[in-house]
Write an enzyme that holds these catalytic residues in place. Structure first.
Site, short mmCIF file in Angstrom:
data_model
loop_
_atom_site.label_atom_id
_atom_site.label_comp_id
_atom_site.label_asym_id
_atom_site.label_seq_id
_atom_site.Cartn_x
_atom_site.Cartn_y
_atom_site.Cartn_z
N LEU A 186 0.82 -1.20 0.00
CA LEU A 186 0.00 0.00 0.00
C LEU A 186 0.86 1.26 0.00
O LEU A 186 0.55 2.24 -0.68
CB LEU A 186 -0.93 0.00 1.22
CG LEU A 186 -1.88 -1.20 1.36
CD1 LEU A 186 -2.77 -1.01 2.58
CD2 LEU A 186 -2.72 -1.40 0.11
N ASP B 206 13.31 2.52 11.24
CA ASP B 206 12.54 1.63 12.11
C ASP B 206 11.63 2.53 12.93
O ASP B 206 12.11 3.31 13.77
CB ASP B 206 13.49 0.84 13.00
CG ASP B 206 12.78 -0.02 14.04
OD1 ASP B 206 11.54 0.03 14.11
OD2 ASP B 206 13.48 -0.72 14.79
N CYS C 269 2.00 4.13 6.47
CA CYS C 269 1.63 2.80 6.01
C CYS C 269 2.44 1.69 6.67
O CYS C 269 2.13 0.51 6.49
CB CYS C 269 1.81 2.69 4.49
SG CYS C 269 0.72 3.74 3.53
N SER D 217 -6.98 -0.59 9.63
CA SER D 217 -7.48 -1.84 9.04
C SER D 217 -8.92 -2.04 9.48
O SER D 217 -9.33 -1.56 10.54
CB SER D 217 -6.63 -3.03 9.51
OG SER D 217 -7.26 -4.26 9.21
N TYR E 256 -3.23 -7.22 16.90
CA TYR E 256 -3.37 -6.48 15.64
C TYR E 256 -4.58 -5.55 15.69
O TYR E 256 -4.49 -4.37 15.34
CB TYR E 256 -3.50 -7.47 14.49
CG TYR E 256 -3.55 -6.83 13.13
CD1 TYR E 256 -2.42 -6.24 12.57
CD2 TYR E 256 -4.73 -6.83 12.40
CE1 TYR E 256 -2.48 -5.66 11.31
CE2 TYR E 256 -4.79 -6.25 11.13
CZ TYR E 256 -3.66 -5.66 10.60
OH TYR E 256 -3.73 -5.08 9.35
N LYS F 53 -4.65 -1.41 15.57
CA LYS F 53 -5.35 -0.70 14.50
C LYS F 53 -6.54 0.11 15.05
O LYS F 53 -6.85 1.19 14.54
CB LYS F 53 -5.82 -1.69 13.44
CG LYS F 53 -4.68 -2.38 12.69
CD LYS F 53 -3.78 -1.37 11.98
CE LYS F 53 -2.74 -2.04 11.10
NZ LYS F 53 -1.90 -1.08 10.34
N THR G 265 -1.75 -7.32 -1.50
CA THR G 265 -0.41 -6.86 -1.13
C THR G 265 0.56 -8.05 -1.23
O THR G 265 0.14 -9.19 -1.45
CB THR G 265 -0.42 -6.32 0.30
OG1 THR G 265 -0.80 -7.37 1.19
CG2 THR G 265 -1.41 -5.15 0.43
#
Length: 261
Positions: free
Chosen positions: A18, A58, A85, A154, A167, A171, A202
């Site tokens: 992305l 990083d 991103c 997401s 995760y 998000k 992706t």
């Protein structure tokens, strides 16, 4: 904000997926691009192709992010656009029992913390430092606009699946900070929005077997396919150029609502 060669942008995670699509879309409008990524070989190649600059960053490192912004601004000037991103994922149940042995395990807390550090804190770190730089700029239009920050979250922020506790939390945190950030910066002419992609084609998806990709595509209501990175890039461009777009978190998912697994 009008896109042209007077505008600079930083895209984190811009070496692939992305982020690469976003960098290419902005560069096509003349925007000067700096790519922040950990993949030096790929990031350097994309940056050179776009006539931009690559910064090995990083996002969990304060020093690396500071060095990245210093290098980027030295090469292309203070960015007016930041697109976050950079991110990663993992999958562990909160607690689980092994079928064969009955051994009970819980989510490795180090892995939970790792995702929060990269996806959430990394995004905020880059956003806060970018916003501080934008505040030193003169406005570009009659609205007093100085810059635009776009974070990539997401649909898992709302529809987290089995194994996605970390995760989804990372998000959801991005979504949760969008409006407060927009309000923090409203008096300075900096807008903040978030994109919540669904299933996109992706590099992660491209490594899956065709039958798995076909099943995922079939789960999307319409159109029945994986999203294209260029579609995230297109929405990014709209969020930048439409000056009334502010404080929003927008799903881009073909109307999918993720099942438990």
């Amino acid at each position: 904000m009008k896109l042209d060669s007077s505008i600079s942008a930083v895209v984190t995670g811009g070496a692939s997926g992305l982020g690469e699509a976003v960098a290419r879309r902005l560069a096509a409008s003349g925007v000067k691009i700096a790519i922040f990524d950990f993949n030096e070989e790929r990031g350097q190649a994309v940056a050179e192709e776009l006539g931009g600059v690559f910064c090995k960053v990083d996002v969990t490192s304060e020093e690396a992010v500071d060095a990245g912004f210093e290098k980027a601004r030295g090469a292309i000037g203070q960015e007016r656009i930041l697109v976050n991103c950079a991110g990663t994922g993992n999958a562990f149940k909160t607690a689980s029992r092994a079928r064969q042995t009955g051994e009970i395990k819980h989510f490795p807390l180090s892995e939970f913390e790792k995702l929060i550090q990269i996806n959430l804190i990394g995004s905020f770190r880059c956003a806060a430092k970018s916003a501080a730089g934008m505040l030193a700029l003169e406005p570009v239009n009659e609205d007093g606009e100085r810059g635009v920050i776009i974070n990539v979250s997401s649909v898992a922020a709302q529809d987290g699946q089995i194994g996605q506790a970390a995760y989804s939390a990372s998000k959801a945190g991005i979504v949760g900070m969008t409006l407060p950030m927009a309000r923090d910066l409203m008096g300075e002419g900096v807008r903040v929005n978030t994109i919540m992609p669904g299933l996109f084609d992706t590099p992660l998806m491209q490594g899956m077997p065709d039958n798995v990709k076909d099943a995922l595509s079939a789960s999307v209501p319409f159109p029945k396919r994986l999203g294209r990175p260029e579609e995230v890039a297109s929405l990014t461009e709209v969020m930048v150029t439409n000056g009334y777009f502010n404080g929003e978190s927008v799903r881009l998912d073909g109307a999918i609502r993720m099942a438990p697994r």
